[in-house]
Design a protein around this motif. Structure first.
Motif, PDB file in Angstrom:
ATOM      1  N   ALA A 163       0.844  -1.204   0.000  1.00  0.00           N
ATOM      2  CA  ALA A 163       0.000   0.000   0.000  1.00  0.00           C
ATOM      3  C   ALA A 163       0.873   1.245   0.000  1.00  0.00           C
ATOM      4  O   ALA A 163       2.041   1.196   0.406  1.00  0.00           O
ATOM      5  CB  ALA A 163      -0.890   0.003   1.235  1.00  0.00           C
ATOM      6  N   GLY A 164       0.257   2.348  -0.442  1.00  0.00           N
ATOM      7  CA  GLY A 164       0.933   3.641  -0.373  1.00  0.00           C
ATOM      8  C   GLY A 164       1.882   3.870  -1.533  1.00  0.00           C
ATOM      9  O   GLY A 164       1.998   3.049  -2.444  1.00  0.00           O
ATOM     10  N   PRO A 165       2.593   4.980  -1.474  1.00  0.00           N
ATOM     11  CA  PRO A 165       3.525   5.328  -2.543  1.00  0.00           C
ATOM     12  C   PRO A 165       4.913   4.774  -2.245  1.00  0.00           C
ATOM     13  O   PRO A 165       5.157   4.234  -1.166  1.00  0.00           O
ATOM     14  CB  PRO A 165       3.571   6.850  -2.436  1.00  0.00           C
ATOM     15  CG  PRO A 165       3.431   7.091  -0.960  1.00  0.00           C
ATOM     16  CD  PRO A 165       2.563   5.994  -0.402  1.00  0.00           C
ATOM     17  N   THR A 166       5.822   4.876  -3.189  1.00  0.00           N
ATOM     18  CA  THR A 166       7.234   4.725  -2.848  1.00  0.00           C
ATOM     19  C   THR A 166       7.897   6.080  -3.082  1.00  0.00           C
ATOM     20  O   THR A 166       7.363   6.929  -3.798  1.00  0.00           O
ATOM     21  CB  THR A 166       7.942   3.647  -3.693  1.00  0.00           C
ATOM     22  OG1 THR A 166       7.862   4.018  -5.069  1.00  0.00           O
ATOM     23  CG2 THR A 166       7.326   2.287  -3.474  1.00  0.00           C
ATOM     24  N   ARG A 167       9.037   6.263  -2.430  1.00  0.00           N
ATOM     25  CA  ARG A 167       9.806   7.502  -2.605  1.00  0.00           C
ATOM     26  C   ARG A 167      11.171   7.115  -3.139  1.00  0.00           C
ATOM     27  O   ARG A 167      11.853   6.282  -2.533  1.00  0.00           O
ATOM     28  CB  ARG A 167      10.007   8.202  -1.269  1.00  0.00           C
ATOM     29  CG  ARG A 167       8.792   8.879  -0.760  1.00  0.00           C
ATOM     30  CD  ARG A 167       9.116   9.534   0.560  1.00  0.00           C
ATOM     31  NE  ARG A 167       7.942  10.216   1.077  1.00  0.00           N
ATOM     32  CZ  ARG A 167       7.893  10.789   2.268  1.00  0.00           C
ATOM     33  NH1 ARG A 167       8.960  10.760   3.058  1.00  0.00           N
ATOM     34  NH2 ARG A 167       6.812  11.396   2.668  1.00  0.00           N
TER      35      ARG A 167
ATOM     36  N   VAL B  23       8.388   0.772   4.515  1.00  0.00           N
ATOM     37  CA  VAL B  23       9.516   0.911   3.583  1.00  0.00           C
ATOM     38  C   VAL B  23       9.423   2.264   2.882  1.00  0.00           C
ATOM     39  O   VAL B  23       8.396   2.938   2.985  1.00  0.00           O
ATOM     40  CB  VAL B  23       9.500  -0.207   2.510  1.00  0.00           C
ATOM     41  CG1 VAL B  23       9.691  -1.573   3.136  1.00  0.00           C
ATOM     42  CG2 VAL B  23       8.215  -0.171   1.702  1.00  0.00           C
ATOM     43  N   GLU B  24      10.481   2.606   2.171  1.00  0.00           N
ATOM     44  CA  GLU B  24      10.426   3.865   1.443  1.00  0.00           C
ATOM     45  C   GLU B  24      10.518   3.671  -0.063  1.00  0.00           C
ATOM     46  O   GLU B  24       9.692   4.159  -0.811  1.00  0.00           O
ATOM     47  CB  GLU B  24      11.534   4.800   1.936  1.00  0.00           C
ATOM     48  CG  GLU B  24      10.858   6.017   2.483  1.00  0.00           C
ATOM     49  CD  GLU B  24      11.747   7.097   2.989  1.00  0.00           C
ATOM     50  OE1 GLU B  24      11.766   7.250   4.208  1.00  0.00           O
ATOM     51  OE2 GLU B  24      12.379   7.781   2.164  1.00  0.00           O
ATOM     52  N   THR B  25      11.517   2.961  -0.509  1.00  0.00           N
ATOM     53  CA  THR B  25      11.760   2.878  -1.944  1.00  0.00           C
ATOM     54  C   THR B  25      11.146   1.608  -2.537  1.00  0.00           C
ATOM     55  O   THR B  25      10.799   0.672  -1.809  1.00  0.00           O
ATOM     56  CB  THR B  25      13.279   2.843  -2.218  1.00  0.00           C
ATOM     57  OG1 THR B  25      13.782   1.645  -1.606  1.00  0.00           O
ATOM     58  CG2 THR B  25      13.999   4.035  -1.644  1.00  0.00           C
TER      59      THR B  25
END
Ligand code: PMT
Length: 410
Positions: A200-204, A256-258
């Motif tokens: 879920a959500g975005p990655t950066r 997580v981020e990426t």
């Protein structure tokens, strides 16, 4: 039909923990409802609980002596604490005091109830009850958040008038409401015993120490799917990009981020699971280079070189013992055509397509989905993402059952 008749809790083993709080008297009513629904209930009280309610009340309701001590020779000779930990199919602590939540978070095992919570593999739910300021205190909030991340279900508290005269959050949920939660968890659920991983959500994708390439995903859709899966009894790991949403009760979150970190977390979690739902808006590209120092604005234009990120969903779908795979398709036009092409290209079982852009799909509280699978499709009309997720999960559960029947036609 009464609430308790409705649920099939017959012979289910429920360990009911009672900690010190004025709301402990309500737990007697909860024990009565659970017993009436057919459950086998063992009450374990902390020392502080005994100040608020007598053990004989629970013994009369459940037909079992209340357990209090870790070192009780009578019990340690018969059903010792480890056997009791194994016996439990569900541990519900109600009321759960601020002190107990803190001890649970710290992993203390200095009394029978906290030891059982550590020693048991049974799912654990807590129903907090305390003064509103204690509930809102950052220490309690941090403890509750950490417990949620660990997969502990947090039921309540409700808002309203408190025993101390204050108004606000901190009341124990009503016994009938707690019974419904137990029933939803143990008694029904089309996905009981199934394991699921959801993204879920975005990655950066970082450019330099302060900048990144990202997108508008809020995580609402994916979190709603994770929550709906838990409600159907699934054991859910949520691999989430950076969002500002609370962890849904009963879900284990890995943050997580990426895209690369999301891939690694998914591949770690996905072995042996039955279902993978990819709702994250994963960046298709990342900067080739992450610059160590903040990029200075010395030039009029700036060129970024991007490289492709791995396709996590496609990779999971290609695993030898792969789970049932559901993807999302975010499209701005020709929804059905693009989504079906994506479903085939990624080799997945089902795709949930949504129109995005122009205020649709991303960030909003509502959404509409066109769900496609081999030989079938279904339109789920625009509604709250929470409701939509429940409908999607029921389509997924039906398809998983149908697939299992085809694979094993006996
Ligand atoms: O988070 P919200 O604000 O609630 O918004 C919800 C949503 C619009 C983000 C969600 O409903 C949605 O559409 N998610 C998928 C977004 C997306 O990236 O779609 P896509 O068509 O680019 O990708 C197709 C599928 O491949 C998706 O399941 C995606 O998770 C997966 N994918 C994509 C790229 C990649 N590198 N790895 C992947 O796993």
């Amino acid at each position: 039909m009464t609430v308790s008749d409705h649920f099939r809790l017959r012979d289910r083993h429920i360990l009911l923990g009672v900690t010190g709080g004025i709301a402990a008297y309500k737990t007697a009513e909860l024990a009565r409802l659970l017993v009436r629904a057919g459950a086998d209930v063992q009450v374990v009280m902390t020392e502080a609980a005994g100040i608020f309610i007598g053990g004989s009340t629970f013994q009369a309701i459940t037909g079992r002596p209340v357990r209090r001590s870790l070192f009780d020779p009578a019990h340690e000779a018969a059903m010792g604490h480890i056997e009791l930990a194994r016996w439990a199919e569900l541990i519900l602590v109600a009321p759960a005091s601020a002190d107990f939540l803190a001890r649970l978070h710290a992993g203390l095992a200095d009394d029978l109830l906290s030891t059982l919570c550590l020693a048991s593999e049974a799912p654990l739910a807590v129903a907090p009850a305390m003064n509103r300021n204690m509930w809102r205190h950052p220490a309690t909030a941090a403890n509750v958040e950490a417990l949620r991340v660990r997969g502990v279900r947090v039921w309540g508290p409700a808002e309203g008038e408190q025993a101390c005269g204050d108004q606000g959050p901190g009341r124990l949920l009503e016994p009938a409401e707690l019974l419904v939660r137990v029933g939803e968890w143990l008694g029904q659920g089309s996905l009981i015993g199934r394991k699921a991983v959801v993204t879920a959500g975005p990655t950066r994708e970082p450019l330099d120490p302060v900048r990144f390439l990202g997108n508008r995903s809020s995580g609402k859709m994916g979190y709603a799917v994770a929550e709906a899966l838990v409600r159907e009894g699934a054991d859910v790991i949520l691999v989430s990009g950076p969002v500002s949403l609370d962890v849904p009760s009963g879900v284990r979150r890995v943050s997580v981020e990426t895209a690369l970190a999301m891939r690694e977390a998914v591949l770690d979690a996905v072995t042996g699971v039955d279902l993978f739902v990819a709702c994250a808006a994963v960046a298709d590209y990342r900067p080739r280079q992450i610059v160590d120092q903040k990029i200075k604005k010395t030039e009029e234009t700036l060129r970024l070189e991007l490289v492709r990120n791995p396709d996590i969903l496609r990779e999971v779908a290609a695993l030898p013992d792969r789970p049932f795979c559901v993807g999302f398709a975010a499209e701005t036009d020709a929804l059905a055509v693009h989504a079906e092409a994506k479903r085939k290209a990624k080799g997945i079982d089902m795709i949930a397509a949504n129109l995005v852009g122009g205020g649709e799909g991303f960030e909003t509280d509502d959404n509409a989905l066109l769900v496609l699978w081999e030989g079938g499709w279904l339109e789920l009309p625009r509604q709250q993402k929470t409701r939509l997720a429940e409908q999607l999960v029921s389509v997924i559960a039906e398809s998983m059952d149908a697939q299992a029947t085809i694979e094993d036609p006996r």
